[in-house]
Design a protein around this motif. Structure first.
Motif, PDB file in Angstrom:
ATOM      1  N   TYR A 116     -15.616  20.071  39.423  1.00 25.33           N
ATOM      2  CA  TYR A 116     -14.543  18.900  39.163  1.00 25.33           C
ATOM      3  C   TYR A 116     -14.490  18.757  37.763  1.00 25.33           C
ATOM      4  CZ  TYR A 116     -12.107  14.608  40.303  1.00 25.33           C
ATOM      5  OH  TYR A 116     -11.178  13.768  40.222  1.00 25.33           O
ATOM      6  N   VAL A 120     -20.192  14.920  35.059  1.00 25.83           N
ATOM      7  CA  VAL A 120     -21.121  14.568  34.304  1.00 25.83           C
ATOM      8  C   VAL A 120     -22.500  14.932  35.291  1.00 25.83           C
ATOM      9  CG1 VAL A 120     -22.899  12.978  33.598  1.00 25.83           C
ATOM     10  CG2 VAL A 120     -20.251  12.599  33.103  1.00 25.83           C
ATOM     11  N   SER A 146     -16.625  13.594  41.284  1.00 24.46           N
ATOM     12  CA  SER A 146     -17.155  14.335  42.168  1.00 24.46           C
ATOM     13  C   SER A 146     -18.810  13.671  42.750  1.00 24.46           C
ATOM     14  CB  SER A 146     -17.785  15.478  41.933  1.00 24.46           C
ATOM     15  OG  SER A 146     -18.380  15.613  40.691  1.00 24.46           O
ATOM     16  N   ASP A 190     -13.190   6.452  43.925  1.00 23.32           N
ATOM     17  CA  ASP A 190     -12.332   7.128  42.840  1.00 23.32           C
ATOM     18  C   ASP A 190     -11.062   6.995  43.445  1.00 23.32           C
ATOM     19  OD1 ASP A 190     -12.768   9.566  40.580  1.00 23.32           O
ATOM     20  OD2 ASP A 190     -10.715   9.797  41.548  1.00 23.32           O
ATOM     21  N   ALA A 488     -10.466   1.399  40.600  1.00 29.19           N
ATOM     22  CA  ALA A 488     -11.424   0.843  39.988  1.00 29.19           C
ATOM     23  C   ALA A 488     -11.336  -0.783  39.722  1.00 29.19           C
ATOM     24  CB  ALA A 488     -12.102   1.502  38.915  1.00 29.19           C
ATOM     25  N   ASP A 504     -17.767   7.117  33.842  1.00 32.07           N
ATOM     26  CA  ASP A 504     -17.017   8.247  32.979  1.00 32.07           C
ATOM     27  C   ASP A 504     -15.727   8.211  33.352  1.00 32.07           C
ATOM     28  OD1 ASP A 504     -16.905  10.719  31.842  1.00 32.07           O
ATOM     29  OD2 ASP A 504     -17.096  11.570  33.775  1.00 32.07           O
ATOM     30  N   PRO A 532      -1.923   3.123  39.545  1.00 34.50           N
ATOM     31  CA  PRO A 532      -2.973   2.719  38.698  1.00 34.50           C
ATOM     32  C   PRO A 532      -3.900   3.409  38.020  1.00 34.50           C
ATOM     33  CG  PRO A 532      -3.282   2.691  41.286  1.00 34.50           C
ATOM     34  CD  PRO A 532      -2.065   3.209  41.036  1.00 34.50           C
ATOM     35  N   ALA A 534      -5.216   5.702  35.386  1.00 31.49           N
ATOM     36  CA  ALA A 534      -5.717   5.194  34.124  1.00 31.49           C
ATOM     37  C   ALA A 534      -5.494   6.310  33.293  1.00 31.49           C
ATOM     38  CB  ALA A 534      -7.058   4.558  33.938  1.00 31.49           C
TER      39      ALA A 534
HETATM   40  C1  LIG Z   1     -13.939  11.680  33.982  1.00 28.28           C
HETATM   41  S1  LIG Z   1     -13.640  11.717  35.731  1.00 28.28           S
HETATM   42  C2  LIG Z   1     -15.093  11.512  36.573  1.00 28.28           C
HETATM   43  C3  LIG Z   1     -15.857  12.706  36.612  1.00 28.28           C
HETATM   44  C4  LIG Z   1     -17.171  12.399  37.155  1.00 28.28           C
HETATM   45  N1  LIG Z   1     -18.152  11.798  36.352  1.00 28.28           N
HETATM   46  C5  LIG Z   1     -17.767  13.687  37.813  1.00 28.28           C
HETATM   47  O1  LIG Z   1     -19.058  13.771  37.298  1.00 28.28           O
HETATM   48  O2  LIG Z   1     -17.159  14.254  38.583  1.00 28.28           O
HETATM   49  C6  LIG Z   1     -12.509  10.332  35.619  1.00 28.28           C
HETATM   50  C7  LIG Z   1     -11.957   9.996  37.123  1.00 28.28           C
HETATM   51  O3  LIG Z   1     -11.399   8.595  37.155  1.00 28.28           O
HETATM   52  C8  LIG Z   1     -10.324   8.730  38.307  1.00 28.28           C
HETATM   53  N2  LIG Z   1      -9.170   7.666  38.038  1.00 28.28           N
HETATM   54  C9  LIG Z   1      -8.385   7.467  37.216  1.00 28.28           C
HETATM   55  N3  LIG Z   1      -7.622   6.438  37.309  1.00 28.28           N
HETATM   56  C10 LIG Z   1      -8.662   5.652  38.326  1.00 28.28           C
HETATM   57  C11 LIG Z   1      -8.544   4.431  38.600  1.00 28.28           C
HETATM   58  N4  LIG Z   1      -7.686   3.437  38.207  1.00 28.28           N
HETATM   59  N5  LIG Z   1      -9.610   4.003  39.514  1.00 28.28           N
HETATM   60  C12 LIG Z   1     -10.495   4.801  39.775  1.00 28.28           C
HETATM   61  N6  LIG Z   1     -10.736   5.985  39.549  1.00 28.28           N
HETATM   62  C13 LIG Z   1      -9.617   6.505  38.579  1.00 28.28           C
HETATM   63  C14 LIG Z   1      -9.951  10.233  38.226  1.00 28.28           C
HETATM   64  O4  LIG Z   1      -9.293  10.573  39.459  1.00 28.28           O
HETATM   65  C15 LIG Z   1     -11.041  10.868  37.932  1.00 28.28           C
HETATM   66  O5  LIG Z   1     -11.788  11.505  38.852  1.00 28.28           O
END
Ligand SMILES: C[S@@+](CC[C@H](N)C(=O)[O-])C[C@H]1O[C@@H](n2cnc3c(N)ncnc32)[C@H](O)[C@@H]1O
Length: 926
Positions: A116, A120, A146, A190, A488, A504, A532, A534
């Motif tokens: 993904y 992390v 993920s 997510d 979120a 993250d 939404p 971000a």
């Molecule tokens: C950096 S990634 C996270 C990866 C995760 N740490 C992993 O190990 O797979 C950020 C995630 O935030 C999600 N995202 C973006 N806007 C969001 C929101 N408003 N609420 C929840 N998730 C959101 C994206 O779909 C993405 O999967």
């Protein structure tokens, strides 16, 4: 009925879920699916922000309630109520901030079980969960991707003895008591259903042996059905070979004779496996290079819609195959072409997704940020698949989807979906690559001129075995994780119900998740609700401000659901100071108090390398806490009285570590720097809507009177005693860090740093980012790092002699580079791309260059429309005023001065002087 369908549903025996007893998992699932189906019929439930786009049927097919729903999980509150512990202010809880090393665990088999974007590793998260929580506590990650936070939470109960021993020894060395082993529970959210589907399959237990059987059967049936598509005839003219992959090459035209040129056929040097820079046209002999060629387009019938479409002409150029376990390569012969022609006539499997990218309306050509003009443009999902790959992935998907047991079915899809990108034309053919699977560029939709089309066994064969192995070792339990799909910013959780947050979030404009997840979501038929999301995105019309606003809403929700006095760890990867600033401000405005910022991963990033040369994966870790209820109540009651300044500082200091050691040396604890404490205090007042009752000087004076000061840091008395004890055992005081609060101090910091260590951009970033504070003056911006470097320092381009500044640094710090001449290729290679402080002679040239850049920007200020400048640089104003003054151009000084906030002018002696003088002179001349 095929063999895959003949498998019986798994009977698990009696289970209990959320306090209800069921004869088996199947009955549990049926019960909750019924409840979810009813919920889905409620328009109010579906109206929630972040609700994905998909039919009831498609959402139910993905879900495994109550543990996973491909929409906001209606069982979330029950889950936390059932398994969590109510917030009890009388329970003592105290922890110091701890940082994370996100580089750990990137080779672990479980981490690699499903990829993904910017994953992390769970092993990087485990130490934080052990540190901040106890077994059974509830951990939240609402940007869960993920679901690795869930894996980490469960892993705390599954860690093997060797790992436990290692951690216990390490903690002992740090003077910490041993961690309490045992699983924690996780809530993973997510916005993207593609992400939560991965998260669910990682976290919900699966019968691995049943999956192993089903997976093998699936591949066997696929072979029976479409194996003939991947056969070729060996060079002996009779033996059958099994194709591993076929290389397809785009066709070009010769600018001289307009003849067709297959780039790979003409430019590839078979022996050296390299591409020649120039080669003759096979028709007219003209000297050709890749640049000279023009891409050939053809109009064909869309395989799904039947409409005429224009695509780049692509032909098979090379086949890699196996005979008796030995690899061979050949050019496609007439038989191969015949087979491909036959496949092209077979309609795409009925369920093959044919959505327009990002559901863009027909008349709208562009569909998102990742849209590219030219050959790379495609408008529908199925345009990314060649006919044979479409048969392979379509058949696999359909067969997996028919498996009767829901859990095994989901896990089969979890395996199959991983091959989708690899089957697409995004899979680059890289000449000397070890494997030709999953060679697509990550983070973008990049359609290469030569792609490798793998056979299913080549794409998926090893994957099945690896999954079986990884999940045999990771035996998760039902009830340890709940996965939900939504924003979120809107979690249906009770206030103060979560024990720890590890998260993250998306990093500004780094990745367009909803676009990148679109292809897989099209297979599932459930799509991210982009509203939404971000991110910063041109196509979504979200700039820095919108990103900031969305992040603030999410952090406010985090603040609401976290128990008071508890911690949140935010991993953040972005090198843009403006984005970094936005995240920090959003956090503080949500109510969190930052207790530590550190930089970690210094590894060169892989994504977005095409679009942004300075894109470096840099992980910063912010540790913040939600102050306990006492402080908040006292603060509101006192209405921001001056006493609450000291109340805040007292409480805040209590959250900071007293001692930080690295390699036997005391480290400077930045958060104890009085200037940073002042910043934190200001943020706290601003968040609560009160005016700050003290100036910075008054604050510093008050701090000195009330608290203990050691080596430039502020402590509570008992903390100072602890610090003193350690201080006696080490030879020297920690080095106080310079703090960057405007452009000038940023340049000073960089000069200081580069004098000691001429470094590359990637090396500077992780050191620089944590020391950058918010600009002190309203509206003032600190330029991005790359610009500061460009304007004030010199980068060695690897040509000529290595500059003496770099030479002396490298020869002192690298044994193998000692005594080398400044022209030595080894030294040059190591010195290339390092930034250094110019010597005084060259500094003059640089100064002129900088002055020109500043004046150019100043002209922009003078010409800018509007009454006020939204953002400005003090350095630009200073240079501009100086030159305007010298030119007696008083009107420009007055005009620009009136566009900047009064206090910026008042607080800068020089600017004020020029402005005052300009006013006087212009009045005199009027
Ligand atoms: C950096 S990634 C996270 C990866 C995760 N740490 C992993 O190990 O797979 C950020 C995630 O935030 C999600 N995202 C973006 N806007 C969001 C929101 N408003 N609420 C929840 N998730 C959101 C994206 O779909 C993405 O999967």
């Amino acid at each position: 009925m095929n063999d895959l369908l003949k498998h019986q549903k798994q009977d698990t025996g009696p289970v209990e879920c959320l306090g209800i007893k069921f004869p088996n998992e199947q009955a549990r699932r049926e019960h909750f699916l019924k409840v979810l189906a009813e919920k889905l019929r409620d328009p109010k439930f579906r109206k929630q922000d972040g609700f994905p786009t998909g039919t009831d049927e498609a959402i139910l097919a993905m879900s495994d309630p109550p543990y996973y729903t491909a929409c906001p999980n209606p069982f979330l509150q029950d889950f936390v109520r059932h398994y969590g512990k109510q917030y009890d202010p009388s329970v003592k809880y105290s922890r110091e901030p701890q940082t994370v090393d996100v580089t750990v665990g990137k080779t672990d088999a479980l981490y690699k079980a499903h990829s993904y974007h910017t994953k992390v590793p769970h092993l990087a998260i485990v130490p934080s969960i052990l540190h901040y929580t106890e077994p059974g506590d509830i951990v939240l990650d609402a940007f869960g991707g993920s679901g690795m936070t869930g894996v980490a939470a469960q892993w705390c109960g599954l860690a093997p003895l060797a790992y436990r021993h290692e951690v216990e020894m390490e903690w002992k060395k740090q003077g910490k008591p041993a961690p309490k082993w045992g699983a924690r529970r996780a809530v993973i959210n997510d916005l993207s259903p593609a992400a939560t589907f991965i998260g669910a399959n990682y976290n919900i237990p699966v019968d691995v042996e049943a999956f192993a059987k089903a997976g093998k059967q699936l591949l066997k049936e696929l072979e029976q059905d479409i194996g003939w598509m991947y056969e070729t005839t060996h060079s002996d003219g009779k033996t059958k070979g099994q194709i591993e992959y076929t290389v397809w090459s785009e066709v070009f035209t010769c600018p001289d004779c307009a003849g067709e040129v297959n780039f790979l056929d003409e430019a590839l040097d078979e022996d050296s496996k390299s591409v020649r820079d120039d080669f003759p046209c096979p028709h007219c002999g003209a000297e050709l290079t890749k640049k000279k060629l023009e891409k050939l387009f053809e109009t064909t019938a869309d395989p799904v819609t039947g409409k005429a479409i224009k695509t780049a002409k692509r032909v098979p150029s090379l086949i890699s195959y196996i005979v008796n376990g030995k690899k061979y390569e050949k050019k496609p012969d007439s038989n191969d072409r015949q087979v491909l022609g036959k496949i092209a006539l077979i309609p795409f499997p009925a369920s093959f997704p044919s959505n327009r990218m990002m559901h863009a309306p027909e008349e709208q050509k562009k569909w998102g940020d990742k849209w590219r003009a030219g050959s790379a443009s495609f408008s529908h999902v199925h345009h990314l698949f060649l006919p044979r790959s479409a048969q392979a992935i379509g058949t696999l998907w359909e067969k997996a989807n028919q498996y009767p047991d829901q859990r095994i079915r989901a896990f089969l899809l979890y395996m199959v979906e991983q091959s989708i990108w690899g089957f697409s034309i995004l899979n680059r053919y890289r000449l000397r690559a070890y494997s030709h699977v999953n060679q697509y560029l990550t983070g973008v939709y990049y359609v290469p001129s030569q792609c490798a089309e793998p056979a299913p066994s080549y794409n998926l064969g090893g994957k099945l075995d690896r999954l079986i192995k990884a999940f045999r070792e990771f035996r998760s339990s039902n009830g340890n994780a709940l996965i939900t799909t939504g924003t979120a910013a809107n979690l249906s959780l009770a206030n103060s119900s979560i024990d720890y947050i590890f998260t993250d979030p998306p990093f500004g404009d780094n990745l367009a998740y909803s676009e990148l997840n679109f292809i897989v979501e099209a297979f599932h038929r459930v799509f991210t609700h982009q509203g939404p999301e971000a991110v910063m995105s041109d196509s979504q019309q979200k700039g820095l401000h919108e990103y900031y606003r969305l992040m603030k809403a999410c952090f406010s929700e985090y603040y609401r659901v976290l128990k008071p006095g508890r911690w949140m760890t935010v991993v953040f990867s972005n090198t843009q100071a403006a984005v970094w600033n936005g995240i920090r401000t959003a956090l503080q405005e949500a109510g969190f108090v930052i207790a530590n910022v550190s930089a970690l991963n210094k590894v060169q990033g892989s994504f977005n390398a095409v679009s942004n040369a300075t894109s470096v994966k840099q992980d910063l870790v912010i540790t913040a806490y939600k102050p306990n209820g006492g402080l908040e109540d006292r603060f509101v009651k006192s209405e921001g009285h001056i006493d609450s300044v000291w109340d805040f500082v007292r409480t805040h200091l209590g959250y900071l570590p007293s001692v930080k050691m690295r390699a036997g040396e005391l480290e400077f604890i930045q958060e104890r720097d009085p200037r940073i404490i002042f910043d934190r205090m200001v943020a706290w007042f601003v968040k609560h809507g009160f005016a700050v009752p003290l100036s910075s000087q008054e604050f510093q004076a008050g701090l000195m009177q009330r608290f203990e000061s050691r080596d430039g840091m502020t402590f509570l008395p008992e903390q100072a005693a602890e610090y003193d004890k350690k201080r006696m055992q080490v030879a020297s005081a920690p080095q106080m860090e310079m703090f960057v609060s405007d452009e000038r101090s940023a340049i000073d910091w960089l000069a200081d740093f580069l004098k000691k260590r001429p470094s590359t951009y990637a090396e500077i970033t992780p050191e620089y980012m944590p020391v950058v504070g918010a600009a002190k003056k309203k509206g003032e911006v600190i330029p991005e790092l790359i610009r500061l470097l460009d304007e004030n320092f010199i980068q060695f381009d690897g040509k000529g002699e290595v500059p003496s500044q770099i030479h002396s640094y490298l020869s002192t710090n690298h044994k193998d580079l000692r005594g080398l001449d400044k022209t030595s290729p080894q030294l040059i290679a190591k010195a290339k791309d390092r930034w250094y402080v110019p010597d005084p002679n060259k500094a003059q040239d640089l100064e002129k260059k900088r002055e020109r850049a500043l004046l150019k920007e100043f002209e922009g200020y003078a010409d800018a429309a509007g009454r006020k400048l939204k953002e400005f640089r003090l350095e630009v104003l200073r240079s501009g005023f100086k030159v305007a003054w010298a030119n007696k151009d008083y009107q420009t000084i007055i005009k620009v001065a009136q566009k900047i906030p009064e206090e910026a002018l008042q607080e800068d002696e020089k600017l004020l002087l020029w402005y005052d003088q300009a006013l006087t002179r212009s009045e005199g001349s009027a």
